[in-house]
Design a protein around this motif. Structure first.
Motif, PDB file in Angstrom:
ATOM      1  N   VAL A  59       0.824  -1.202   0.000  1.00 48.94           N
ATOM      2  CA  VAL A  59       0.000   0.000   0.000  1.00 48.94           C
ATOM      3  C   VAL A  59       0.863   1.259   0.000  1.00 48.94           C
ATOM      4  O   VAL A  59       0.443   2.312  -0.494  1.00 48.94           O
ATOM      5  N   ILE A  60       2.091   1.148   0.505  1.00 43.85           N
ATOM      6  CA  ILE A  60       3.007   2.297   0.517  1.00 43.85           C
ATOM      7  C   ILE A  60       3.676   2.465  -0.840  1.00 43.85           C
ATOM      8  O   ILE A  60       3.587   3.521  -1.475  1.00 43.85           O
ATOM      9  N   LEU A 349      14.455   7.375  -2.644  1.00 39.70           N
ATOM     10  CA  LEU A 349      14.651   7.497  -1.196  1.00 39.70           C
ATOM     11  C   LEU A 349      13.921   6.396  -0.447  1.00 39.70           C
ATOM     12  O   LEU A 349      14.429   5.824   0.514  1.00 39.70           O
ATOM     13  N   LEU A 350      12.709   6.099  -0.897  1.00 41.38           N
ATOM     14  CA  LEU A 350      11.825   5.192  -0.167  1.00 41.38           C
ATOM     15  C   LEU A 350      12.256   3.734  -0.246  1.00 41.38           C
ATOM     16  O   LEU A 350      12.286   3.031   0.778  1.00 41.38           O
ATOM     17  N   GLU A 351      12.581   3.261  -1.439  1.00 39.95           N
ATOM     18  CA  GLU A 351      12.724   1.825  -1.643  1.00 39.95           C
ATOM     19  C   GLU A 351      13.843   1.177  -0.829  1.00 39.95           C
ATOM     20  O   GLU A 351      13.634   0.085  -0.277  1.00 39.95           O
ATOM     21  N   PRO A 352      15.043   1.762  -0.715  1.00 42.55           N
ATOM     22  CA  PRO A 352      16.059   1.100   0.117  1.00 42.55           C
ATOM     23  C   PRO A 352      15.595   0.885   1.553  1.00 42.55           C
ATOM     24  O   PRO A 352      15.899  -0.149   2.157  1.00 42.55           O
ATOM     25  N   PHE A 353      14.810   1.813   2.076  1.00 40.60           N
ATOM     26  CA  PHE A 353      14.280   1.695   3.437  1.00 40.60           C
ATOM     27  C   PHE A 353      13.271   0.555   3.524  1.00 40.60           C
ATOM     28  O   PHE A 353      13.359  -0.314   4.406  1.00 40.60           O
ATOM     29  N   LEU A 354      12.323   0.524   2.605  1.00 35.45           N
ATOM     30  CA  LEU A 354      11.318  -0.547   2.619  1.00 35.45           C
ATOM     31  C   LEU A 354      11.968  -1.909   2.412  1.00 35.45           C
ATOM     32  O   LEU A 354      11.574  -2.899   3.037  1.00 35.45           O
ATOM     33  N   ALA A 355      12.961  -1.969   1.544  1.00 38.85           N
ATOM     34  CA  ALA A 355      13.627  -3.250   1.262  1.00 38.85           C
ATOM     35  C   ALA A 355      14.341  -3.787   2.495  1.00 38.85           C
ATOM     36  O   ALA A 355      14.326  -4.996   2.757  1.00 38.85           O
ATOM     37  N   GLU A 356      14.956  -2.910   3.290  1.00 37.63           N
ATOM     38  CA  GLU A 356      15.652  -3.362   4.494  1.00 37.63           C
ATOM     39  C   GLU A 356      14.669  -3.813   5.570  1.00 37.63           C
ATOM     40  O   GLU A 356      14.924  -4.778   6.293  1.00 37.63           O
ATOM     41  N   LEU A 357      13.527  -3.146   5.661  1.00 37.15           N
ATOM     42  CA  LEU A 357      12.496  -3.596   6.593  1.00 37.15           C
ATOM     43  C   LEU A 357      12.009  -4.986   6.218  1.00 37.15           C
ATOM     44  O   LEU A 357      11.816  -5.851   7.089  1.00 37.15           O
ATOM     45  N   ARG A 413       1.121   3.947   7.824  1.00 29.61           N
ATOM     46  CA  ARG A 413       2.137   2.890   7.929  1.00 29.61           C
ATOM     47  C   ARG A 413       3.549   3.448   7.757  1.00 29.61           C
ATOM     48  O   ARG A 413       4.469   3.050   8.482  1.00 29.61           O
ATOM     49  N   LEU A 414       3.713   4.355   6.805  1.00 27.09           N
ATOM     50  CA  LEU A 414       5.040   4.925   6.619  1.00 27.09           C
ATOM     51  C   LEU A 414       5.478   5.681   7.861  1.00 27.09           C
ATOM     52  O   LEU A 414       6.641   5.574   8.287  1.00 27.09           O
ATOM     53  N   THR A 415       4.578   6.421   8.481  1.00 27.52           N
ATOM     54  CA  THR A 415       4.914   7.152   9.711  1.00 27.52           C
ATOM     55  C   THR A 415       5.342   6.194  10.813  1.00 27.52           C
ATOM     56  O   THR A 415       6.327   6.439  11.520  1.00 27.52           O
ATOM     57  N   GLU A 416       4.608   5.093  10.956  1.00 28.89           N
ATOM     58  CA  GLU A 416       4.957   4.108  11.994  1.00 28.89           C
ATOM     59  C   GLU A 416       6.311   3.471  11.723  1.00 28.89           C
ATOM     60  O   GLU A 416       7.100   3.260  12.649  1.00 28.89           O
ATOM     61  N   LEU A 417       6.592   3.192  10.480  1.00 27.84           N
ATOM     62  CA  LEU A 417       7.862   2.539  10.147  1.00 27.84           C
ATOM     63  C   LEU A 417       9.049   3.476  10.327  1.00 27.84           C
ATOM     64  O   LEU A 417      10.131   3.055  10.757  1.00 27.84           O
ATOM     65  N   LEU A 418       8.849   4.738  10.029  1.00 23.28           N
ATOM     66  CA  LEU A 418       9.915   5.716  10.261  1.00 23.28           C
ATOM     67  C   LEU A 418      10.188   5.877  11.753  1.00 23.28           C
ATOM     68  O   LEU A 418      11.348   5.997  12.181  1.00 23.28           O
ATOM     69  N   ALA A 419       9.126   5.868  12.552  1.00 19.50           N
ATOM     70  CA  ALA A 419       9.301   5.954  14.004  1.00 19.50           C
ATOM     71  C   ALA A 419      10.014   4.723  14.541  1.00 19.50           C
ATOM     72  O   ALA A 419      10.876   4.815  15.426  1.00 19.50           O
ATOM     73  N   LEU A 420       9.671   3.577  14.004  1.00 18.89           N
ATOM     74  CA  LEU A 420      10.314   2.322  14.397  1.00 18.89           C
ATOM     75  C   LEU A 420      11.823   2.382  14.154  1.00 18.89           C
ATOM     76  O   LEU A 420      12.626   1.888  14.961  1.00 18.89           O
ATOM     77  N   ALA A 421      12.200   3.003  13.038  1.00 20.59           N
ATOM     78  CA  ALA A 421      13.621   3.048  12.669  1.00 20.59           C
ATOM     79  C   ALA A 421      14.451   3.879  13.636  1.00 20.59           C
ATOM     80  O   ALA A 421      15.681   3.745  13.665  1.00 20.59           O
ATOM     81  N   ARG A 422      13.810   4.729  14.420  1.00 28.19           N
ATOM     82  CA  ARG A 422      14.559   5.571  15.359  1.00 28.19           C
ATOM     83  C   ARG A 422      14.985   4.815  16.613  1.00 28.19           C
ATOM     84  O   ARG A 422      15.683   5.363  17.459  1.00 28.19           O
ATOM     85  N   GLU A 431      11.452  -5.777  18.026  1.00 26.72           N
ATOM     86  CA  GLU A 431      10.250  -5.822  18.856  1.00 26.72           C
ATOM     87  C   GLU A 431       9.168  -4.895  18.315  1.00 26.72           C
ATOM     88  O   GLU A 431       7.979  -5.244  18.287  1.00 26.72           O
ATOM     89  N   ARG A 432       9.577  -3.717  17.845  1.00 29.06           N
ATOM     90  CA  ARG A 432       8.592  -2.768  17.315  1.00 29.06           C
ATOM     91  C   ARG A 432       8.079  -3.206  15.946  1.00 29.06           C
ATOM     92  O   ARG A 432       6.917  -2.981  15.603  1.00 29.06           O
ATOM     93  N   LEU A 433       8.944  -3.851  15.165  1.00 27.73           N
ATOM     94  CA  LEU A 433       8.491  -4.372  13.877  1.00 27.73           C
ATOM     95  C   LEU A 433       7.479  -5.491  14.075  1.00 27.73           C
ATOM     96  O   LEU A 433       6.502  -5.607  13.320  1.00 27.73           O
TER      97      LEU A 433
END
Length: 498
Positions: A59-60, A349-357, A413-422, A431-433
């Motif tokens: 969806v992202i 910018l987005l895809e490398p982040f999503l791919a690592e998640l 979802r993107l906001t939650e995943l960015l927060a998780l990365a911090r 644990e957050r994932l």
């Protein structure tokens, strides 16, 4: 299994209507409109996911991909023949609606599905589209044994072959919007008119109710008329044959006019097959129209288009390059406007982040049972540490326009995943994932794929995933394709090679 994402949110916006009856000063509910009455065409804007996306990332990434392609291309609408067939079927239907000399027989006039609107009703137009789809599909089945036709990609061809065999080559064609006329189950959604509806709506050929007379529709139909339907153009003769055939059929007094396939004029069937015998046959005469009305050769998709053309080899083969390389080269085109370059850069910018998640989730799913410490070790063995996710998230967070491009579930979802990365450690990220995954699955009405027991042991309830070798997955590797393969497939037909 097909999952409709966030159905509650959908119903809050699209409240299911009710049919009311007022008598003696009292209002009574006489019928609630069922969901099946509303969802008559496949609509990717109601995001759907196969049960293979445990983080709900589709969806992202699809939202950012559609910022580039503007709903002209999707995972279900990317074939030039089906694009053109759908437009042609609508052109035939539009001509019937506009022709006052075409009259409905008594049975069709009294059909309650038409709600007194006759040829201008949505039900009538759906009946036309279904009838034309089926006529074409059976004509292709008949021609397959006799001519050089390409049936791959013809929607419903397998079921049509089965019906053909059951009826010894003489299936019935029924003019009706009802399931009795369908070859495909839920054909209004899964047939050509359903799957390719959104692109034509986005291009202003008609609206969601098949209104062809919108002010914005007129120039689009004039372009199509000039390039495909005017006298001497590729589809003019076939349209004339079908217009005459359907005008006669519609005068039938029955409520659902029908006939055997063998009753169709041979010239009509042959003309249909000849016009649509293969995607490349269609692409040869329809390419210029589609590039013009889709504008896929302009702006951000145009930059991708120019790069994909570089893959075409003189012998007709295609040398496919990785999606990240195509994007990188497209961004570098000097003629690209800043706004269009931004659309491509946001994906980069987005895809490398999503791919690592997704990779971290893969590590968590790599064993039926493993401790959190074993997950951390697996992450380390792939050359990752606690800094990878924060480093990839940082440029996304710094781009102030990034999250404003999406809304709803994608933005949440993107906001939650960015927060998780911090998170300060890989353990916290894991644990957050896991909690994030549980939330995604809860929204789908499904159970999580994995559970954390006693705060330290992960157990999974699905098949394990094999991890890639470290050298095969350097940081920054892309795993989502942003509709580039679908665009490549559409262009392969538009190339028009025999």
């Amino acid at each position: 299994m097909l999952i409709i994402e966030r159905p509650a949110a959908y119903f809050e916006v699209h409240r299911l209507p009710i049919v009311l009856d007022t008598q003696d000063g009292e209002t009574r509910i006489i019928r609630r409109v069922a969901l099946s009455d509303l969802l008559t065409e496949f609509d990717e804007r109601i995001s759907s996911e196969l049960n293979m996306d445990p983080l709900g990332l589709q969806v992202i990434w699809s939202a950012y991909g559609q910022k580039i392609f503007r709903n002209r291309i999707s995972s279900i609408s990317n074939d030039v023949r089906n694009y053109t067939l759908n437009l042609f079927n609508h052109r035939v239907t539009k001509a019937l609606v506009d022709d006052d000399a075409v009259q409905l027989g008594k049975g069709l006039q009294q059909d309650k599905a038409y709600a007194g609107r006759g040829k201008d009703s949505t039900a009538f137009k759906q009946a036309c589209l279904i009838y034309l789809e089926n006529l074409f599909t059976f004509a292709m089945v008949e021609a397959q044994a006799q001519n050089n036709v390409e049936t791959a990609g013809v929607l419903g061809i397998s079921k049509a072959r089965r019906r053909w065999e059951e009826t010894k080559g003489n299936p019935r064609l029924v003019f009706s919007p009802s399931a009795r006329a369908h070859v495909l189950v839920r054909q209004n959604s899964l047939g050509v008119s359903g799957r390719y509806k959104t692109p034509l709506v986005e291009m202003d050929f008609f609206d969601g109710s098949y209104d062809y007379a919108l002010p914005a529709s007129r120039p689009q139909w004039l372009k199509a008329q000039a390039q495909l339907f005017a006298q001497g153009k590729p589809l003019a003769h076939l349209q004339a044959l079908l217009h005459g055939h359907l005008a006669k059929l519609l005068a039938d007094p029955r409520r659902e006019p029908e006939l055997n396939f063998t009753e169709l004029p041979a010239e009509l069937k042959q003309a249909f097959v000849e016009a649509f015998r293969s995607p490349t046959r269609v692409g040869a005469y329809a390419r210029d129209l589609w590039l013009g009305v889709t504008e896929l050769d302009q702006g951000a998709p145009g930059a991708l288009y120019e790069e994909l053309k570089q893959e075409w080899l003189p012998d007709g083969q295609v040398l496919e390059r990785p999606t990240e390389q195509v994007f990188a080269l497209a961004v570098g085109r000097a003629s690209l406007a800043a706004g269009d370059r931004d659309k491509l850069e946001r994906v980069r910018l987005l895809e490398p982040f999503l791919a690592e998640l997704e990779l971290l989730m893969g590590v968590m799913l790599s064993a039926k049972s493993q401790s959190v410490n074993e997950v951390l070790a697996g992450w380390t063995s792939l050359g990752r540490d606690e800094a990878v996710l924060p480093q990839l998230a940082m440029p996304i967070e710094r781009d102030v326009t990034m999250r404003s491009q999406v809304s709803g579930t994608a933005a949440e979802r993107l906001t939650e995943l960015l927060a998780l990365a911090r998170s300060n450690s890989v353990q916290q990220q894991v644990e957050r994932l896991l909690k994030y995954h549980e939330k995604v699955m809860e929204a789908r009405g499904q159970s999580p794929w994995l559970r954390l027991l006693n705060g330290s042991q992960l157990k999974i309830d699905v098949r394990t995933r094999k991890l890639p070798a470290k050298e095969d997955r350097p940081v920054g590797t892309w795993v989502h394709q942003y509709y580039v393969p679908q665009f490549r497939h559409l262009l392969s037909g538009m190339r028009g090679l025999a």
